[in-house]
Design a protein around this motif. Structure first.
Motif, mmCIF file in Angstrom:
data_model
loop_
_atom_site.group_PDB
_atom_site.id
_atom_site.type_symbol
_atom_site.label_atom_id
_atom_site.label_comp_id
_atom_site.label_asym_id
_atom_site.label_seq_id
_atom_site.Cartn_x
_atom_site.Cartn_y
_atom_site.Cartn_z
ATOM 1 N N THR A 26 1.086 -1.446 -0.187
ATOM 2 C CA THR A 26 0.196 -0.294 -0.272
ATOM 3 C C THR A 26 0.751 1.512 0.332
ATOM 4 O O THR A 26 1.901 1.628 1.040
ATOM 5 N N VAL A 27 0.527 2.284 -0.954
ATOM 6 C CA VAL A 27 1.127 3.151 -0.971
ATOM 7 C C VAL A 27 0.411 4.507 -0.166
ATOM 8 O O VAL A 27 -0.426 4.762 -0.387
ATOM 9 N N GLU A 28 0.405 5.031 1.043
ATOM 10 C CA GLU A 28 -0.456 6.152 1.682
ATOM 11 C C GLU A 28 -0.512 7.481 0.296
ATOM 12 O O GLU A 28 0.401 8.097 -0.273
ATOM 13 N N PRO A 29 -2.045 7.981 0.716
ATOM 14 C CA PRO A 29 -1.664 9.579 0.091
ATOM 15 C C PRO A 29 -0.450 10.805 0.577
ATOM 16 O O PRO A 29 -1.148 10.379 1.768
ATOM 17 N N GLY A 30 -0.392 11.413 -0.621
ATOM 18 C CA GLY A 30 0.962 11.319 -0.689
ATOM 19 C C GLY A 30 1.845 11.752 0.018
ATOM 20 O O GLY A 30 2.839 11.806 0.103
ATOM 21 N N GLU A 31 2.428 9.881 -0.159
ATOM 22 C CA GLU A 31 3.677 9.260 -0.078
ATOM 23 C C GLU A 31 4.090 9.302 -1.189
ATOM 24 O O GLU A 31 3.913 8.761 -2.086
ATOM 25 N N VAL A 32 5.701 9.199 -0.736
ATOM 26 C CA VAL A 32 6.258 8.602 -2.149
ATOM 27 C C VAL A 32 7.589 7.271 -1.505
ATOM 28 O O VAL A 32 8.157 7.006 -0.505
ATOM 29 N N MET A 33 6.786 5.868 -2.394
ATOM 30 C CA MET A 33 7.002 4.991 -2.198
ATOM 31 C C MET A 33 7.951 4.296 -3.342
ATOM 32 O O MET A 33 8.044 4.524 -4.748
ATOM 33 N N ALA A 34 9.251 4.292 -2.997
ATOM 34 C CA ALA A 34 10.622 3.671 -4.153
ATOM 35 C C ALA A 34 10.722 2.445 -3.942
ATOM 36 O O ALA A 34 10.132 1.198 -2.948
ATOM 37 N N LEU A 35 10.426 1.391 -5.212
ATOM 38 C CA LEU A 35 10.532 0.505 -5.653
ATOM 39 C C LEU A 35 12.168 -0.050 -5.969
ATOM 40 O O LEU A 35 12.320 0.979 -7.076
ATOM 41 N N LEU A 36 12.616 -0.249 -5.233
ATOM 42 C CA LEU A 36 13.854 -0.681 -5.462
ATOM 43 C C LEU A 36 14.269 -2.043 -5.588
ATOM 44 O O LEU A 36 14.141 -3.038 -4.854
ATOM 45 N N HIS A 194 16.761 1.029 -9.180
ATOM 46 C CA HIS A 194 17.892 0.186 -8.867
ATOM 47 C C HIS A 194 18.892 1.318 -8.381
ATOM 48 O O HIS A 194 20.279 -0.038 -7.798
ATOM 49 N N ASP A 195 19.188 2.676 -8.250
ATOM 50 C CA ASP A 195 19.806 3.154 -6.742
ATOM 51 C C ASP A 195 19.363 3.714 -6.221
ATOM 52 O O ASP A 195 18.200 4.136 -5.525
ATOM 53 N N GLN A 196 19.995 3.099 -5.237
ATOM 54 C CA GLN A 196 20.388 2.787 -3.463
ATOM 55 C C GLN A 196 20.304 4.702 -2.864
ATOM 56 O O GLN A 196 19.307 4.882 -2.669
ATOM 57 N N VAL A 197 20.821 5.938 -4.184
ATOM 58 C CA VAL A 197 20.939 7.028 -3.056
ATOM 59 C C VAL A 197 19.401 7.380 -3.042
ATOM 60 O O VAL A 197 19.381 8.950 -2.594
ATOM 61 N N GLU A 198 19.155 7.537 -5.123
ATOM 62 C CA GLU A 198 17.127 8.223 -5.085
ATOM 63 C C GLU A 198 16.928 7.624 -3.914
ATOM 64 O O GLU A 198 16.114 8.074 -4.102
ATOM 65 N N ALA A 199 16.442 6.617 -3.413
ATOM 66 C CA ALA A 199 15.647 5.693 -3.259
ATOM 67 C C ALA A 199 15.422 6.432 -1.908
ATOM 68 O O ALA A 199 15.234 6.423 -0.693
ATOM 69 N N LEU A 200 16.993 6.409 -1.260
ATOM 70 C CA LEU A 200 17.177 7.030 0.291
ATOM 71 C C LEU A 200 16.900 8.694 0.517
ATOM 72 O O LEU A 200 16.662 8.708 1.536
ATOM 73 N N THR A 201 17.284 9.315 -0.412
ATOM 74 C CA THR A 201 16.908 10.841 -0.481
ATOM 75 C C THR A 201 15.550 10.721 -0.902
ATOM 76 O O THR A 201 14.966 11.625 0.215
ATOM 77 N N LEU A 202 15.245 10.336 -1.243
ATOM 78 C CA LEU A 202 13.710 10.789 -1.870
ATOM 79 C C LEU A 202 12.190 10.293 -1.423
ATOM 80 O O LEU A 202 11.224 10.545 -0.999
ATOM 81 N N ALA A 203 12.372 8.503 -0.935
ATOM 82 C CA ALA A 203 11.113 7.652 -0.318
ATOM 83 C C ALA A 203 11.111 8.177 1.240
ATOM 84 O O ALA A 203 11.696 8.251 1.957
ATOM 85 N N ASP A 204 9.823 8.132 1.638
ATOM 86 C CA ASP A 204 9.039 8.261 2.710
ATOM 87 C C ASP A 204 9.550 7.056 3.375
ATOM 88 O O ASP A 204 9.671 6.236 4.343
ATOM 89 N N ARG A 205 9.053 6.158 2.062
ATOM 90 C CA ARG A 205 9.706 4.193 2.184
ATOM 91 C C ARG A 205 9.536 3.231 1.445
ATOM 92 O O ARG A 205 9.630 4.518 0.208
ATOM 93 N N ILE A 206 10.684 2.681 1.796
ATOM 94 C CA ILE A 206 11.085 1.838 0.294
ATOM 95 C C ILE A 206 10.395 0.560 0.647
ATOM 96 O O ILE A 206 10.435 -0.189 1.358
ATOM 97 N N ALA A 207 10.124 -0.091 -1.457
ATOM 98 C CA ALA A 207 10.013 -1.858 -0.585
ATOM 99 C C ALA A 207 11.198 -2.360 -1.863
ATOM 100 O O ALA A 207 11.019 -1.939 -2.788
ATOM 101 N N VAL A 208 12.041 -3.289 -0.888
ATOM 102 C CA VAL A 208 12.893 -4.001 -1.489
ATOM 103 C C VAL A 208 11.976 -5.339 -2.491
ATOM 104 O O VAL A 208 11.572 -6.192 -1.742
ATOM 105 N N MET A 209 12.489 -5.628 -4.002
ATOM 106 C CA MET A 209 12.346 -6.547 -5.037
ATOM 107 C C MET A 209 13.467 -7.098 -5.024
ATOM 108 O O MET A 209 14.516 -7.454 -5.689
#
Length: 348
Positions: A26-36, A194-209
């Protein structure tokens, strides 16, 4: 505005080959979820399932609480930005941004204002009359983002949007995307990378695939400080993953007793410690070894040290006289900086 995304056991397969396996997320309203995740992990397939470009063989996709699984892409109201910009070369910037609005049959009088607003938001107002060929890569990507925002989506899908840019432009665009997120607090963003820095910088949560499945999800801090398994530890930042034995007498690595704060999550056979938390010289949890490689990285030196046949990385502040290949050194790390991972993973 259909804000928020929910994957309900979504499975996608091509010719019997499962490329996304029972995804619940689930991606909440207003949330940035990174699929990494690495290539082939299923992250882009998940995004395309939200956009409506692929049809799940089972499970449902919801946007803003509405089941959109059977809706065509143009009826989902999502904005999408892909890696290669996908701008129309024969159209001027303002025409590219207006394209989605015209497809939605927005009134002509309203289109002009919404195009201007989207270009202003992305810093491209001064380039409205130019063609894509007259823009840099970073500027073209800003136009692609403006086009996606012009339709005022509740959900914004970003598929490796910065991977075609050089390092300097990528850093600048990260800052711009973070600013846009602050200005659009109600828009849910699903960000594939697939970039860790992008995910860590932008995301409220990260989903690792990995291998079509969801391996772990949580805040960047949670996944970085307390990864659930070896794959997550190694993919969300660099990690030393050392084989250990855990018993009633404590934790042992290569015959040395290691002090670790907290308890192991059940059976554990791996100790994780981040390279920047490994120091050079005497201290708690000392490890003796020989330097196999030294890399100068500006503010730090990355030391690769062979400890009983296992490579240990240490990122230490720039040294005036760094050790050389073959030198004997002592490393250390604090008990609070080590994490025990559950058994079942593989060791390098």
């Amino acid at each position: 505005m259909n804000s928020g995304i929910r994957f309900d056991s979504v499975t996608v397969a091509y010719d019997g080959n499962v490329v996304l396996d029972a995804l619940d997320l689930t991606v909440e309203p207003g949330e940035v979820m990174a699929l990494l995740g690495p290539s082939g992990s299923g992250k882009t397939t998940a995004l395309r399932a939200v956009a409506g470009f692929v049809r799940p063989v089972s499970g449902r996709v919801f946007l803003g609480g509405r089941d959109v699984t059977d809706l065509p892409p143009y009826r989902r109201g999502v904005g999408m930005v892909v890696q290669q910009y996908a701008l129309f070369p024969h159209m001027r910037v303002e025409e590219n941004v207006a394209f989605g609005l015209k497809a939605q049959k927005v009134a002509k009088g309203e289109i002009r204002g919404r195009v201007a607003q989207a270009l202003d938001m992305t810093g491209m107002a001064a380039y409205a009359r130019r063609h894509p060929r007259e823009l840099s890569g970073g500027q073209q990507q800003r136009v692609a983002i403006a086009r996606a925002l012009a339709i005022r989506p509740g959900v914004l899908l970003l598929d490796e949007p910065l991977s075609a840019l050089d390092a300097r432009l990528r850093s600048g665009m990260l800052a711009e995307l973070a600013r846009l997120h602050r200005e659009l607090p109600d828009v849910s963003i699903l960000y594939v990378t697939h970039d860790q820095v992008e995910a860590l910088t932008l995301a409220d949560r990260i989903a690792v695939m990995d291998s079509a499945r969801l391996r772990a999800y949580g805040t960047p801090r949670e996944l970085y400080r307390s990864p659930s398994d070896e794959f997550t530890a190694s993919f969300v930042g660099n990690a030393n993953l050392l084989p250990v034995t855990v018993g009633e007498e404590g934790v042992f690595f290569g015959g040395r007793r290691i002090k670790v704060s907290g308890q192991a999550p059940g059976a554990a056979d791996t100790l994780c410690v981040r390279p920047h938390l490994v120091g050079l010289g005497d201290g708690p949890n000392q490890l003796e070894g020989r330097v196999s490689e030294v890399q100068w990285r500006g503010a730090t030196h990355r030391l690769y040290v062979d400890v009983d046949g296992h490579r240990v990385m240490a990122d230490v502040r720039e040294l005036k006289d760094p050790p050389s290949h073959g030198d004997a050194v002592t490393l250390h790390f604090a008990p609070d900086d080590a994490v025990l991972l559950a058994a079942g993973g593989s060791h390098d």
